[in-house]
Design a protein around this motif. Structure first.
Motif, PDB file in Angstrom:
ATOM      1  N   THR A   2     -12.001  26.101  33.215  1.00 41.81           N
ATOM      2  CA  THR A   2     -10.781  26.447  32.492  1.00 41.81           C
ATOM      3  C   THR A   2      -9.760  25.321  32.626  1.00 41.81           C
ATOM      4  OG1 THR A   2     -10.146  27.613  34.468  1.00 41.81           O
ATOM      5  CG2 THR A   2     -11.121  28.916  32.718  1.00 41.81           C
ATOM      6  N   PRO A   3      -8.726  25.368  31.804  1.00 43.16           N
ATOM      7  CA  PRO A   3      -7.750  24.274  31.821  1.00 43.16           C
ATOM      8  C   PRO A   3      -7.161  24.077  33.213  1.00 43.16           C
ATOM      9  CG  PRO A   3      -7.209  25.875  30.119  1.00 43.16           C
ATOM     10  CD  PRO A   3      -8.371  26.419  30.869  1.00 43.16           C
ATOM     11  N   GLY A   4      -6.889  22.853  33.542  1.00 45.43           N
ATOM     12  CA  GLY A   4      -6.274  22.553  34.829  1.00 45.43           C
ATOM     13  C   GLY A   4      -7.256  22.602  35.986  1.00 45.43           C
ATOM     14  N   LEU A 160       5.007  26.709  28.867  1.00 49.43           N
ATOM     15  CA  LEU A 160       3.607  26.555  28.439  1.00 49.43           C
ATOM     16  C   LEU A 160       3.420  26.098  27.001  1.00 49.43           C
ATOM     17  CD1 LEU A 160       0.699  26.839  29.417  1.00 49.43           C
ATOM     18  CD2 LEU A 160       0.739  29.219  28.682  1.00 49.43           C
ATOM     19  N   ARG A 161       4.231  26.592  26.084  1.00 49.45           N
ATOM     20  CA  ARG A 161       3.987  26.287  24.675  1.00 49.45           C
ATOM     21  C   ARG A 161       4.275  24.857  24.286  1.00 49.45           C
ATOM     22  NH1 ARG A 161       7.368  30.498  21.745  1.00 49.45           N
ATOM     23  NH2 ARG A 161       6.108  31.680  23.200  1.00 49.45           N
ATOM     24  N   ARG A 162       5.043  24.164  25.093  1.00 55.15           N
ATOM     25  CA  ARG A 162       5.354  22.779  24.714  1.00 55.15           C
ATOM     26  C   ARG A 162       5.099  21.764  25.820  1.00 55.15           C
ATOM     27  NH1 ARG A 162      10.033  25.001  22.753  1.00 55.15           N
ATOM     28  NH2 ARG A 162       9.846  25.824  20.630  1.00 55.15           N
ATOM     29  N   THR A 163       4.315  22.131  26.819  1.00 51.36           N
ATOM     30  CA  THR A 163       3.869  21.102  27.755  1.00 51.36           C
ATOM     31  C   THR A 163       2.928  20.158  27.021  1.00 51.36           C
ATOM     32  OG1 THR A 163       2.017  22.494  28.428  1.00 51.36           O
ATOM     33  CG2 THR A 163       4.019  22.596  29.780  1.00 51.36           C
ATOM     34  N   GLN A 164       2.700  18.997  27.609  1.00 59.11           N
ATOM     35  CA  GLN A 164       1.809  18.022  26.956  1.00 59.11           C
ATOM     36  C   GLN A 164       0.358  18.395  27.262  1.00 59.11           C
ATOM     37  OE1 GLN A 164       3.126  13.970  27.505  1.00 59.11           O
ATOM     38  NE2 GLN A 164       5.063  14.352  26.461  1.00 59.11           N
ATOM     39  N   GLY A 165      -0.100  19.459  26.602  1.00 62.05           N
ATOM     40  CA  GLY A 165      -1.492  19.878  26.729  1.00 62.05           C
ATOM     41  C   GLY A 165      -1.711  20.983  27.741  1.00 62.05           C
ATOM     42  N   THR A 166      -2.966  21.355  27.878  1.00 59.77           N
ATOM     43  CA  THR A 166      -3.321  22.527  28.673  1.00 59.77           C
ATOM     44  C   THR A 166      -3.189  22.271  30.177  1.00 59.77           C
ATOM     45  OG1 THR A 166      -5.639  21.847  28.519  1.00 59.77           O
ATOM     46  CG2 THR A 166      -4.874  23.483  26.942  1.00 59.77           C
ATOM     47  N   ASP A 167      -3.672  21.126  30.622  1.00 62.35           N
ATOM     48  CA  ASP A 167      -3.587  20.828  32.060  1.00 62.35           C
ATOM     49  C   ASP A 167      -2.119  20.802  32.485  1.00 62.35           C
ATOM     50  OD1 ASP A 167      -4.451  20.101  34.632  1.00 62.35           O
ATOM     51  OD2 ASP A 167      -4.396  17.967  34.163  1.00 62.35           O
ATOM     52  N   ALA A 168      -1.297  20.159  31.700  1.00 63.98           N
ATOM     53  CA  ALA A 168       0.136  20.093  32.009  1.00 63.98           C
ATOM     54  C   ALA A 168       0.753  21.495  32.049  1.00 63.98           C
ATOM     55  CB  ALA A 168       0.865  19.228  30.989  1.00 63.98           C
ATOM     56  N   GLY A 169       0.297  22.387  31.179  1.00 68.50           N
ATOM     57  CA  GLY A 169       0.824  23.753  31.191  1.00 68.50           C
ATOM     58  C   GLY A 169       0.497  24.480  32.487  1.00 68.50           C
TER      59      GLY A 169
END
Lengths: 457, 457
Positions: A2-4, A160-169
């Motif tokens: 999963t992301p991150g 979460l909706r505007r982090t730079q991608g999934t890992d960043a979220g």
């Protein structure tokens, strides 16, 4: 995965890590090398950095392998010898890692991670290690600044909706909680990291009903003891009056509205008017929550103006560290085959050799000064060494602390940093000096490099 | 799964998407809803945005399912009814998506993605969709600006080590290639997306040898036809002389040095001096490559000064879109159960109803004006509709274009945008107007909302 929390990271690396490996292998050069990860200078308005990202780095190092498919891809590039591909087939990280634990503070030039391993190994892992420290330390630091500005108010991660991608979220949730945020809207982060979850409703929810008040009633019936109404979809004051009506209906049924949320407009003026509307309806227990493009600067402004706001949802600007979206950090060779090494490039000088950072406190226990020393140097007994050996022979030495433990460590650590370094704008530099031993070594290494390398033909 | 391509994204969502789903389900409200993703205003110095991220969104929508473990976690929060959990167990996305294809340009207020599905579905997918468009459109736009500044020079993505996490690193490679970069240092992106790979050597490589020139010789022997020497580890001019010595040795063996790389100092002065050193040694074919904290502004400066630089490695500042690290984009309900919807919040008004964007060209085929219209409205036959139906019944309608095809589309598209909108600083606004039909609808919807919702009690 999963992301991150990805597997198969072996190719998550810069090409040159592999071309250098090829050349090292052909030269028979694979002696132990130490790389030091440090930050050259603090981003604008920062007086400190928060260490974060170590757990992900250690798990990456422990798990790192090249799959058959990855080897096949490298083969297909035509760049690499059979020797290197065979080496990579057997590759696993066998080295040692020293680090400043997550949640502690660090300053420019201080190594936050030092990796020692045969040079092909310690070089190959550069990209992921830099990537994760850059992201996580950046966000933990930004979140710590929000915490300072928040003066004890509840802060919630809405990024979460505007982090730079999934890992960043994922890491924004992790690192903001590490630095004292109360909760996150990110459900997966709640599951992965055990962070408390929080959420209200969207404008779309309100506008999907024919009338705003119907949306409030519907939500209250679903979450009678846990409802926050978003009141600015049409007009904030009109929304506050309707929220008060529904809150009184809820009282009649033995429930209490938790809060209303403002998401636009002049938060100082509106929060006062909304507070008044609620109080006049006998709803002094209903909290006022604010969101919408907030960061440490705007939170400071509204609280300094005395706005009656009980909590803040902090999103994009925290999640991307908007005023300073990267760290000027580097991962530099400082020792190879027992030879201390430094680099002289313009404005990018590095400190040679393996190091330790010592922290000195004043008589009240507050942080007074850091000293960067050679690793084997000993300072006074009161000087606390910050770098801990966390990996040996490619294995994590002891299970990393839980996120809650790191969070507590940060809280304790942050309380020891004098307030002047926490100023949101132009804080002074925290004192960091080099030990005598390190200074002497720098001069020797510099003289050597200049004599040997900077002669024009 | 690997970075930038994760599965198990069902919980990668804001908590309120699920609490609203609970309430909708209890109200029996699950009629079709259309959400519109658009940008309210362009970031600083931007004259356009590049559409990017659609392929990841469509694959996400097609694959989205809740696993047993995820349902179990949601159950454990105590927030949700058995009804909702049963609903989520069966959940899959059944809706329709219209979008402006990747690689095309778009402007403020223009919907780049519109999603229509039962409201629980179309609401639930908000977070991931916003996250990916925010990241990918942001980076593609930043990379396009670097392309403008580069005046045809070779640009290489060097961002991986300081992007905001792993997903951002993958998408920085994808989106910079989409916008015309020649290659990336990111090996995994080479594998995943088929992007050409590029790499040189690190300072650590040079300094791990006792003498700089030995490092050059070693690398040349490993990569005799594909070597780039990094020459600033100790002193750039001294490094250039040594590079010239080794390049002549390579000539003697029938090989050619490809380039030297400068990574610090005054690139304008140094590139001239290095060019001279190379030319005087008869090495006019050896290219000069520059890197080190570059972005579109610094590339423009060095090229305007006439610096003899053939290519640039562009890293961190492109990879995090340093001067504007997020888009002010939103995903707003514009229609529910056949009722057009708008939002009146201060400074956050949205346009109601499903839409189409038409692009008009001048007589030379250059872009002249866009018109945002209601989806069923027809303009003149020359007006090109930008939004395409890409998903129906939860299935991708036809296989998404390859990254190379998207890259070509961008090139064609970018050549049609008049140069004034590509200015790196304070470009004028590209003309975007609303159709008569949409204007009329806005007024009606606004009047309705104000009458119905903004009455104070």
């Amino acid at each position: 995965m999963t992301p991150g929390n990805e597997a198969h990271l072996a190719l998550f690396t810069d090409l040159y890590e592999l071309t250098m490996a090829e050349s090292y292998l052909q030269q028979g050069m694979n002696q132990p090398a130490t790389f030091s990860l440090f930050t050259r200078r603090l981003p604008v308005n920062r007086g400190y950095l928060v260490s974060a990202g170590l757990e992900d780095i250690l798990r990456y190092l422990e798990a790192l392998r090249f799959s058959e498919e990855e080897i096949e891809f490298l083969h297909g590039t035509g760049l690499f010898s059979e020797d290197l591909l065979s080496y990579l087939e057997q590759f696993h990280f066998t080295g040692e890692v020293w680090a400043i634990p997550e949640g502690r503070l660090y300053f420019p030039d201080e190594p936050v991670v030092e990796v020692t391993a045969p040079i092909i190994e310690s070089q190959l892992v550069e990209t992921f290690i830099l990537n994760q420290v850059n992201l996580q330390s950046l966000i933990a630091t930004k979140a710590a600044r929000c915490l300072s500005a928040g003066q004890g108010r509840t802060l919630v991660d809405f990024a979460l909706r505007r982090t730079q991608g999934t890992d960043a979220g994922m890491k924004a949730a992790r690192c903001s909680y590490l630095a004292g945020f109360a909760s996150t809207s990110n459900v997966l982060a709640g599951k992965r990291y055990g962070i408390p979850l929080a959420g209200t409703m969207a404008h779309s929810f309100v506008s999907s009903f024919e009338h705003e008040i119907d949306a409030f009633r519907a939500y209250a019936s679903s979450f009678p003891d846990n409802a926050v109404f978003l009141i600015d979809t049409y007009d904030t004051l009109s929304g506050a009056h309707k929220a008060a009506v529904v809150a009184k209906e809820m009282e009649g049924q033995g429930h209490r509205l938790r809060a209303v949320r403002l998401d636009s407009g002049d938060l100082i003026a509106l929060s006062r008017q909304v507070r008044l509307i609620l109080d006049q309806a006998g709803l002094d227990y209903v909290e006022v929550f604010a969101s919408g493009s907030l960061d440490e600067y705007s939170v400071e402004t509204v609280l300094d103006a005395g706005a009656p706001i009980d909590g803040f949802g902090i999103g994009t600007k925290m999640g991307v560290s908007a005023d300073a979206p990267w760290l000027d950090n580097a991962y530099k060779l400082v020792k190879y085959n027992d030879r201390p090494i430094l680099k002289l490039s313009a404005e990018k000088v590095t400190l040679a050799d393996e190091k330790q950072v010592y922290r000195l406190r004043d008589k009240n226990g507050m942080f007074a000064e850091d000293v960067i020393a050679r690793r084997e140097e000993r300072l006074t007994p009161e000087a606390e060494p910050l770098l801990i050996r966390v990996m040996e022979g490619g294995r994590i030495i002891q299970p990393p602390p839980s996120l809650k433990e790191i969070r507590q460590r940060f809280q304790e650590e942050f309380s020891r940093l004098p307030a002047l370094y926490k100023a949101l704008r132009e804080p002074p530099s925290y004192p960091v000096r080099l030990s005598h031993g390190l200074l002497r070594l720098q001069e020797e290494a510099k003289r050597y490099a200049e004599q040997e390398e900077v002669r024009l033909p």
